[in-house]
Design an enzyme around this catalytic site. Structure first.
Site, short mmCIF file in Angstrom:
data_model
loop_
_atom_site.label_atom_id
_atom_site.label_comp_id
_atom_site.label_asym_id
_atom_site.label_seq_id
_atom_site.Cartn_x
_atom_site.Cartn_y
_atom_site.Cartn_z
N GLU A 112 0.82 -1.21 0.00
CA GLU A 112 0.00 0.00 0.00
C GLU A 112 0.85 1.26 0.00
O GLU A 112 0.56 2.22 -0.73
CB GLU A 112 -0.93 0.02 1.22
CG GLU A 112 -1.78 1.28 1.28
CD GLU A 112 -2.72 1.33 2.46
OE1 GLU A 112 -3.67 2.13 2.41
OE2 GLU A 112 -2.50 0.58 3.43
N ASP B 96 -0.62 -5.00 3.17
CA ASP B 96 -1.05 -3.78 3.86
C ASP B 96 -0.37 -3.79 5.22
O ASP B 96 -0.67 -4.63 6.07
CB ASP B 96 -2.58 -3.77 4.03
CG ASP B 96 -3.10 -2.42 4.48
OD1 ASP B 96 -2.31 -1.64 5.05
OD2 ASP B 96 -4.29 -2.14 4.28
N ILE C 29 -0.39 -1.76 7.88
CA ILE C 29 -1.32 -1.54 8.98
C ILE C 29 -2.70 -1.29 8.36
O ILE C 29 -2.96 -0.20 7.86
CB ILE C 29 -0.93 -0.37 9.89
CG1 ILE C 29 0.48 -0.56 10.46
CG2 ILE C 29 -1.94 -0.23 11.03
CD1 ILE C 29 0.95 0.60 11.36
N ASP C 30 -3.53 -2.29 8.38
CA ASP C 30 -4.90 -2.12 7.91
C ASP C 30 -5.74 -1.70 9.11
O ASP C 30 -5.92 -2.47 10.05
CB ASP C 30 -5.43 -3.42 7.32
CG ASP C 30 -6.80 -3.24 6.69
OD1 ASP C 30 -7.01 -2.19 6.04
OD2 ASP C 30 -7.65 -4.12 6.85
N THR D 147 -5.42 2.00 10.05
CA THR D 147 -4.50 3.02 10.57
C THR D 147 -5.20 3.97 11.55
O THR D 147 -4.62 4.36 12.56
CB THR D 147 -3.86 3.81 9.42
OG1 THR D 147 -3.12 2.91 8.59
CG2 THR D 147 -2.92 4.88 9.95
N ASP E 290 -6.04 -4.61 0.74
CA ASP E 290 -7.05 -4.69 1.79
C ASP E 290 -7.67 -6.08 1.88
O ASP E 290 -8.11 -6.50 2.96
CB ASP E 290 -8.19 -3.69 1.52
CG ASP E 290 -7.74 -2.24 1.56
OD1 ASP E 290 -7.02 -1.89 2.52
OD2 ASP E 290 -8.11 -1.48 0.66
#
Length: 272
Positions: free
Chosen positions: A71, A89, A91-92, A94, A229
């Site tokens: 990402e 990702d 940190i999905d 954030t 995601d």
């Protein structure tokens, strides 16, 4: 190029997920504040970038022949291809991470010919790990086969717990489709609605998908997700016996009755 060793890749991604979790859990307050990609609801921190750098460096060292799609380093000039690709990702969720709301995760997927094949999702706040390899089942914390809970038979949306997300776009046609659809799903049947049992918004697409795989949420509907995601969660949900379909009606054939019912309440079409 040698055929990818999916079990080895699975274990490698789990190791990296735990390392990423340590970075996330040991994060210090960011005195500079998060950066904004698009608006105040679309944020990035130094930890998003640090986690992705750690993961991409490690994967490129071990698997130099495989592509990487993350990402924070994504560029429209390097689109996803059919090559074996890690889709990440860092940190999905954030915004959850910034607010110390314990629903953020690292999402690590591996796709071959754009088909999600290995998935690892790890929430370091709760130390919960979801993982799957295509054709080998899905698991929570490596030893609990998914789904853990067999939900009551769904005779329709009226006894469904539905996960939704508001997204960072708060105007325009897609925002209108979302808000009108939420209203329709929540309205009473007397007013032409579905009267779903309730809604949940965890703030992480990957964790929403894993909640369906686990059996604690029945349906997740979203528009605007990117491949990072959903790639990891896609494998986990499929291997748990779940189903992913297009957010708009008519994108897939031979769908289940509940999907057809859900599509009947979508107010317009999402365009991305």
């Amino acid at each position: 190029m040698a055929t990818p060793n999916l079990n080895e890749i699975h274990d490698t991604l789990i190791d990296l997920a735990y390392k990423a979790g340590d970075i996330i859990n040991n994060a210090l307050p960011d005195t500079s504040g998060p950066g904004s990609k698009k608006n105040s609801a679309d944020l990035v921190t130094q930890y998003d970038r640090a986690v992705e750098t750690m993961i991409s460096t490690s994967l490129k060292e071990k698997y130099p022949d495989y592509a990487f799609h993350g990402e924070e380093t994504y560029s429209p000039t390097t689109p996803l291809t059919n090559a074996p690709t890690f889709i990440v990702d860092p940190i999905d969720g954030t915004i959850n991470f910034i607010h110390n709301f314990p629903h953020a995760c690292v999402s690590l997927g591996f796709a071959i010919e754009k088909i999600p094949t290995v998935g690892v999702v790890y929430n370091p706040s709760t130390k919960t790990l979801y993982s799957a390899i295509k054709g080998q089942g899905a698991f929570k914390n490596r030893d609990q086969r998914l789904p853990l809970r067999k939900a009551e038979p769904l005779t329709g949306l009226s006894n469904a717990l539905v996960a939704i997300e508001w997204g960072s776009d708060r105007s325009g046609p897609n925002w209108t489709v979302k808000t009108r659809t939420f209203e329709k799903l929540g309205s009473s049947k007397e007013n032409g609605g579905a009267m779903v049992r309730s809604f949940r918004s965890l703030g992480s697409a990957a964790l929403n998908i894993c909640s369906v795989a686990e059996g604690v949420v029945d349906v997740y509907w979203e528009g605007g997700c990117w491949e990072w995601d959903v790639c990891a969660g896609w494998v986990i949900l499929n291997e748990a016996g779940g189903l992913i379909v297009d957010g708009n009606p008519g994108g897939w054939e031979n769908e289940r009755e509940l999907v057809e019912e859900f599509w009947g309440f979508i107010q317009g079409r999402l365009t991305y």
